[in-house]
Design a protein around this motif. Structure first.
Motif, PDB file in Angstrom:
ATOM      1  N   SER A  13       0.826  -1.209   0.000  1.00 12.85           N
ATOM      2  CA  SER A  13       0.000   0.000   0.000  1.00 12.85           C
ATOM      3  C   SER A  13       0.859   1.257   0.000  1.00 12.85           C
ATOM      4  N   LEU A  14       1.941   1.210   0.801  1.00 13.72           N
ATOM      5  CA  LEU A  14       2.830   2.370   0.838  1.00 13.72           C
ATOM      6  C   LEU A  14       3.449   2.597  -0.536  1.00 13.72           C
ATOM      7  N   VAL A  15       3.887   1.503  -1.184  1.00  9.67           N
ATOM      8  CA  VAL A  15       4.467   1.634  -2.521  1.00  9.67           C
ATOM      9  C   VAL A  15       3.429   2.223  -3.476  1.00  9.67           C
ATOM     10  N   ALA A  16       2.193   1.741  -3.348  1.00 10.38           N
ATOM     11  CA  ALA A  16       1.145   2.214  -4.252  1.00 10.38           C
ATOM     12  C   ALA A  16       0.969   3.722  -4.130  1.00 10.38           C
ATOM     13  N   VAL A  17       0.921   4.208  -2.877  1.00  4.43           N
ATOM     14  CA  VAL A  17       0.739   5.655  -2.687  1.00  4.43           C
ATOM     15  C   VAL A  17       1.976   6.414  -3.153  1.00  4.43           C
ATOM     16  N   ALA A  18       3.161   5.885  -2.796  1.00  3.93           N
ATOM     17  CA  ALA A  18       4.395   6.562  -3.183  1.00  3.93           C
ATOM     18  C   ALA A  18       4.499   6.674  -4.700  1.00  3.93           C
ATOM     19  N   CYS A  19       4.016   5.672  -5.425  1.00  2.00           N
ATOM     20  CA  CYS A  19       4.077   5.715  -6.883  1.00  2.00           C
ATOM     21  C   CYS A  19       2.969   6.592  -7.458  1.00  2.00           C
ATOM     22  N   ALA A  20       1.799   6.553  -6.812  1.00  2.00           N
ATOM     23  CA  ALA A  20       0.653   7.266  -7.373  1.00  2.00           C
ATOM     24  C   ALA A  20       0.892   8.772  -7.403  1.00  2.00           C
ATOM     25  N   LEU A  21       1.562   9.302  -6.363  1.00  2.00           N
ATOM     26  CA  LEU A  21       1.726  10.762  -6.280  1.00  2.00           C
ATOM     27  C   LEU A  21       2.517  11.319  -7.464  1.00  2.00           C
ATOM     28  N   ARG A 132      14.913  -8.083   7.483  1.00  2.00           N
ATOM     29  CA  ARG A 132      14.516  -7.196   8.573  1.00  2.00           C
ATOM     30  C   ARG A 132      15.632  -6.243   8.954  1.00  2.00           C
ATOM     31  N   TRP A 133      15.238  -5.140   9.513  1.00  2.00           N
ATOM     32  CA  TRP A 133      16.206  -4.130   9.931  1.00  2.00           C
ATOM     33  C   TRP A 133      16.405  -4.275  11.428  1.00  2.00           C
ATOM     34  N   MET A 134      17.603  -4.633  11.796  1.00  2.53           N
ATOM     35  CA  MET A 134      17.894  -4.787  13.222  1.00  2.53           C
ATOM     36  C   MET A 134      18.652  -3.559  13.699  1.00  2.53           C
ATOM     37  N   TYR A 135      18.177  -2.975  14.766  1.00  2.50           N
ATOM     38  CA  TYR A 135      18.882  -1.824  15.317  1.00  2.50           C
ATOM     39  C   TYR A 135      19.172  -2.143  16.776  1.00  2.50           C
ATOM     40  N   ASP A 139      14.356  -5.828  16.692  1.00  2.00           N
ATOM     41  CA  ASP A 139      13.736  -5.982  15.379  1.00  2.00           C
ATOM     42  C   ASP A 139      12.838  -4.784  15.100  1.00  2.00           C
ATOM     43  N   MET A 140      13.226  -3.992  14.089  1.00  3.60           N
ATOM     44  CA  MET A 140      12.460  -2.785  13.802  1.00  3.60           C
ATOM     45  C   MET A 140      11.431  -2.997  12.698  1.00  3.60           C
ATOM     46  N   GLY A 141      11.336  -4.194  12.177  1.00  2.00           N
ATOM     47  CA  GLY A 141      10.405  -4.432  11.069  1.00  2.00           C
ATOM     48  C   GLY A 141      11.147  -4.613   9.760  1.00  2.00           C
ATOM     49  N   PRO A 142      10.414  -4.901   8.691  1.00  4.32           N
ATOM     50  CA  PRO A 142      11.054  -5.156   7.404  1.00  4.32           C
ATOM     51  C   PRO A 142      11.788  -3.918   6.905  1.00  4.32           C
ATOM     52  N   ARG A 143      12.936  -4.167   6.296  1.00  5.93           N
ATOM     53  CA  ARG A 143      13.752  -3.071   5.808  1.00  5.93           C
ATOM     54  C   ARG A 143      13.026  -2.273   4.717  1.00  5.93           C
ATOM     55  N   SER A 144      12.319  -2.998   3.797  1.00 11.38           N
ATOM     56  CA  SER A 144      11.681  -2.255   2.697  1.00 11.38           C
ATOM     57  C   SER A 144      10.545  -1.382   3.199  1.00 11.38           C
ATOM     58  N   LEU A 145       9.946  -1.786   4.321  1.00 11.20           N
ATOM     59  CA  LEU A 145       8.899  -0.948   4.916  1.00 11.20           C
ATOM     60  C   LEU A 145       9.473   0.409   5.305  1.00 11.20           C
ATOM     61  N   TRP A 146      10.654   0.357   5.928  1.00  7.14           N
ATOM     62  CA  TRP A 146      11.303   1.607   6.339  1.00  7.14           C
ATOM     63  C   TRP A 146      11.696   2.436   5.126  1.00  7.14           C
ATOM     64  N   MET A 147      12.254   1.721   4.125  1.00 11.98           N
ATOM     65  CA  MET A 147      12.750   2.437   2.955  1.00 11.98           C
ATOM     66  C   MET A 147      11.605   3.153   2.246  1.00 11.98           C
ATOM     67  N   ILE A 148      10.557   2.389   1.958  1.00 15.86           N
ATOM     68  CA  ILE A 148       9.473   2.988   1.182  1.00 15.86           C
ATOM     69  C   ILE A 148       8.722   4.008   2.024  1.00 15.86           C
ATOM     70  N   GLY A 149       8.672   3.761   3.333  1.00 14.08           N
ATOM     71  CA  GLY A 149       8.040   4.730   4.228  1.00 14.08           C
ATOM     72  C   GLY A 149       8.764   6.060   4.195  1.00 14.08           C
ATOM     73  N   THR A 150      10.105   5.995   4.238  1.00 11.76           N
ATOM     74  CA  THR A 150      10.892   7.232   4.178  1.00 11.76           C
ATOM     75  C   THR A 150      10.650   7.955   2.863  1.00 11.76           C
ATOM     76  N   ILE A 151      10.716   7.188   1.775  1.00  7.68           N
ATOM     77  CA  ILE A 151      10.535   7.810   0.455  1.00  7.68           C
ATOM     78  C   ILE A 151       9.171   8.467   0.354  1.00  7.68           C
ATOM     79  N   LEU A 152       8.165   7.757   0.852  1.00 11.04           N
ATOM     80  CA  LEU A 152       6.801   8.303   0.791  1.00 11.04           C
ATOM     81  C   LEU A 152       6.692   9.589   1.607  1.00 11.04           C
ATOM     82  N   SER A 153       7.272   9.575   2.832  1.00 11.85           N
ATOM     83  CA  SER A 153       7.145  10.796   3.645  1.00 11.85           C
ATOM     84  C   SER A 153       7.840  11.952   2.963  1.00 11.85           C
ATOM     85  N   VAL A 154       9.041  11.685   2.400  1.00 12.28           N
ATOM     86  CA  VAL A 154       9.754  12.784   1.750  1.00 12.28           C
ATOM     87  C   VAL A 154       8.940  13.319   0.578  1.00 12.28           C
TER      88      VAL A 154
END
Lengths: 386, 361
Positions: A13-21, A132-135, A139-154
């Motif tokens: 869903s995040l990818v969908a929104v990030a691409c749609a904009l 997953r992204w380990m910090y 366990d912080m969740g899937p790495r691509s979730l963070w990546m696409i989330g960042t891109i979408l917010s920006v």
């Protein structure tokens, strides 16, 4: 629903929104295919970045790929500017060349590269939750979730900050330039956002679905509304809906998630294409048909107005004067009759007062193209709309 | 000795290159360059459906499926462009991505079928020239022959539709038929190339030779011929290079060679090339500078009774546009006379400068 399934759906869903904009703006600016070009030509950037870092999620790799994406745009524009080939040819020349370069680079180093052309082109979102992204061991969740989330917010922030500029530059580049905005800067900003989004999305959903996510929702919504804000929200919703439906359909059929979502998007577009009010296939078809009848009616009424002789207007002699088929003649007559334009008396057709006035107005409209007099009848006839 | 398989492959890629170059010329001139990209992606579901429904792995059957699905996609693209306000780029993008996605759905579905021996379908994605058989080459050659015949037969019609479709309609030609014929053959060329260079790179096969050929001529017949030659040459060279090294897939190499043809043509073409254009620009600029110098001299000289009255070169110092070289070249054109640190306008120079703004030639 397991945790992994939920995570996949959130990522999609995040990818969908990030691409749609950015997609909405690409479609409006008639540059939809640049997304296809970018999604293919980032391959060499990814490969070279991977050679350097040996890590598919490293920021350097994303940077390299984004640079290749922007390079594609620059190259395409340079070739267009030389005027040696038409604009679409420029796109078609640049991205296959860059893609070929990427394929060859991968093939030459097949031994030590854990990178597959299939993966880049098709993606596999099903594996996303396992990376997953380990910090600090948490366990912080899937790495691509963070990546696409960042891109979408920006890109959200950019959109809100530059909404006005984007809007003006999209619909009237000349005005934007004269108001002191730089259309070029906005253009490259949009291109950079598109590149970053493509890069961020490719390893989850693959290059082709990026194209589908960018173009198809925007195209669907563009058939339904012409309001930019509604388009942005609408295409995001279409993207999210297709992602979730597509995910479960793929789950049921046991097929590629990316492919299934693209198929769902295709079906959605097809439905909108057929049934969209005003702009869909069926309503366009109806409109054309109706316009034809209306033109015929106008011709018919001119005929009536021009012939004083009652014999000429006899309902049984119509066939001789106007060479229409029976069905067509009936349709035209009915339309005229329903609008109280004609009356039939003793088998003779007469124009009513309203019919006469209408004919005169229509003629003056057609001959000098002044719109104002028709305001009243415009509502009832397609002929005089747009 | 070159072995038999390589001969077959080389022949195949050469024929394919020639076919694509020839038909690609029409696509490029009609501004339908990216139609090829969309159609090649859209042919994937056709291949998968033929395999799924008929269970055939026969190459020709799969190509037929690709052809049908390519044609369907072309109809869709035309429909979207003509019936809605969406522009061609959006129409192409929508059809390309959704058809390809549907193809992927079907392919992954086939893969999971228990008794499916589906190896070989993947080659259509990226192309494997190495799998070309003699029979494939035969098929390609006959298609190329038919395409050549059709192009020759409808040459006049194709040419007219390309350059002025409206005029062609008014002359009473069936433009829709000619249009469909042309598009169909472009689809056929794309389908023929799928096995060799694959879905993704097929558009370049179609475009690059034609775009290169366009730079060398303004004549359609020469362009089509040249595009065929460029296409065939890229095919042969690409196969040779990829055969001479390990791990070099043929498709991408062919595409890169065709692209380098384009780049060379862009730069070195004597009619439209960038290099030529740059040289012309420099020449014009030099010319302009010379004329500016001459005009400056004229403005000094016209105040004297004798126009050929010598002046010191130092007089020109507050005019920045002159160099020793530019004065020399003005002298060689007999516009001025140089004599020890002095210059003087000749009769010819005076008149040239006087008419500089009025005489357009």
């Amino acid at each position: 629903m397991t945790n992994a399934q939920l995570e996949i759906q959130i990522i999609l869903s995040l990818v969908a929104v990030a691409c749609a904009l950015p997609g909405v703006f690409l479609v409006l600016r008639k540059m939809a295919l640049i997304s296809d070009a970018i999604s293919h030509s980032i391959l060499p950037g990814i490969v070279i970045g991977f050679f350097i870092t040996q890590d598919l999620a490293s920021p350097l790799l994303i940077l390299m790929a984004t640079l290749t994406g922007v390079l594609t745009v620059v190259l395409v524009e340079y070739i267009q500017k030389t005027g040696l080939v038409k604009e679409d040819t420029a796109i078609g020349l640049v991205f296959p060349a860059l893609f070929s370069l990427g394929v060859i680079l991968i093939a030459r180093n097949a031994g030590d590269v854990h990178l597959d052309v299939d993966a880049v082109l098709l993606g596999e979102v099903a594996f996303a939750p396992f990376d997953r992204w380990m910090y600090n061991g948490i366990d912080m969740g899937p790495r691509s979730l963070w990546m696409i989330g960042t891109i979408l917010s920006v890109s959200m922030i950019m959109l809100i900050l530059f909404y006005k500029e984007l809007k003006i530059a999209t619909f009237d580049a000349g005005l934007a330039a004269s108001l002191g905005f730089t259309p070029i800067g906005i253009h490259y900003g949009l291109m950079t956002v598109s590149s970053v989004t493509t890069v961020g999305a490719f390893d989850a959903i693959g290059a082709i679905l990026v194209v589908a996510f960018m173009i198809v929702p925007a195209a669907c919504v563009y058939l339904l509304t012409t309001n930019l804000k509604k388009m942005l929200v609408g295409s995001s919703l279409v993207g999210i809906f297709a992602s979730i439906t597509g995910y479960w359909l793929a789950h049921a059929l046991d097929t590629s998630i990316a492919g299934t979502i693209a198929t769902v998007l295709g079906l959605l577009f097809f439905m909108v294409y057929l049934f969209a009010p005003n702009k869909g296939y069926i309503s366009q078809w109806y409109k054309t048909k109706q316009q034809k009848t209306e033109v015929a009616m106008l011709v018919f009424m001119l005929h009536l107005a021009n012939h004083e002789d009652e014999r000429e207007r006899n309902i049984n002699h119509l066939q001789e004067h106007i060479n229409w088929s029976k069905q067509r003649a009936k349709k035209v007559l009915r339309l005229a009759y329903q609008n109280n334009m004609i009356e039939v008396k003793d088998e003779v057709i007469n124009l009513t007062e309203k019919g006469l006035a209408f004919t005169e107005k229509a003629i003056s409209y057609i001959s000098d193209n002044k719109n104002s007099e028709l305001e009243g009848i415009k509502q009832n006839f397609f002929l005089f709309r747009g | 000795m070159v072995d038999y398989t390589l001969q077959i492959i080389t022949l195949g890629t050469a024929v394919l290159g020639a076919l694509c170059g020839m038909l690609g010329s029409f696509a490029v001139l009609r501004k339908q360059s990216l139609l090829g990209d969309a159609i090649s992606h859209a042919s994937l579901p056709g291949i998968a459906i033929v395999f799924l429904v008929l269970g055939v792995k026969n190459n020709n059957g799969l190509l037929l499926g690709a052809l049908l699905s390519g044609l369907v996609s072309a109809v869709f693209i035309k429909g979207i462009i003509s019936k809605t306000h969406l522009k061609s780029d959006t129409a192409l993008g929508v059809v390309l991505s959704t058809f390809f996605g549907f193809g992927m759905l079907l392919l992954t579905y086939i893969q999971k079928l228990p008794n499916a021996n589906q190896s070989g379908l993947e080659k259509y994605l990226f192309g494997q020239a190495a799998t070309l058989l003699a029979s494939d080459v035969w098929l390609m050659s006959s298609i190329a022959g038919i395409a050549l015949m059709v192009v020759l037969l409808f040459w006049k019609e194709f040419k007219m539709v390309l350059f002025d479709a409206d005029y062609t309609t008014t002359l009473g030609f069936h433009v829709k038929f000619i249009d469909t014929l042309m598009t169909s053959f472009i689809v056929i060329a794309i389908v023929m190339g799928l096995q060799t260079v694959g879905v993704v790179l097929m558009s370049a096969m179609l475009l690059a030779p034609a775009a290169a050929a366009r730079q060398w001529t303004n004549k359609l017949s020469t362009m089509v011929f040249l595009a065929g030659i460029f296409g065939a040459t890229s095919g042969v060279l690409g196969t040779a290079i990829s055969a001479s090294a390990n791990n070099l897939s043929t498709g991408p190499v062919i595409v890169l060679i065709a692209t380098s043809f384009v780049m060379i043509s862009f730069v070195f073409s004597p009619i439209r090339g960038l290099l030529f254009r740059q040289i012309k620009l420099w020449n014009n600029r030099n010319d302009l500078k010379l004329m500016k110098t001459l005009l400056f001299m004229y403005n000094i000289a016209k105040n004297h009774e004798n126009i050929s009255h010598p002046h010191k070169i130092q007089l020109l110092n507050n005019f920045q546009g002159y160099t020793r070289k530019s004065l020399k070249s003005l002298e060689s054109e007999e516009l001025i006379v140089l004599e020890k640190g002095d210059w003087s306008l000749t009769e010819k120079g005076f008149h040239t400068a006087k008419n500089l703004y009025t005489n357009q030639s």
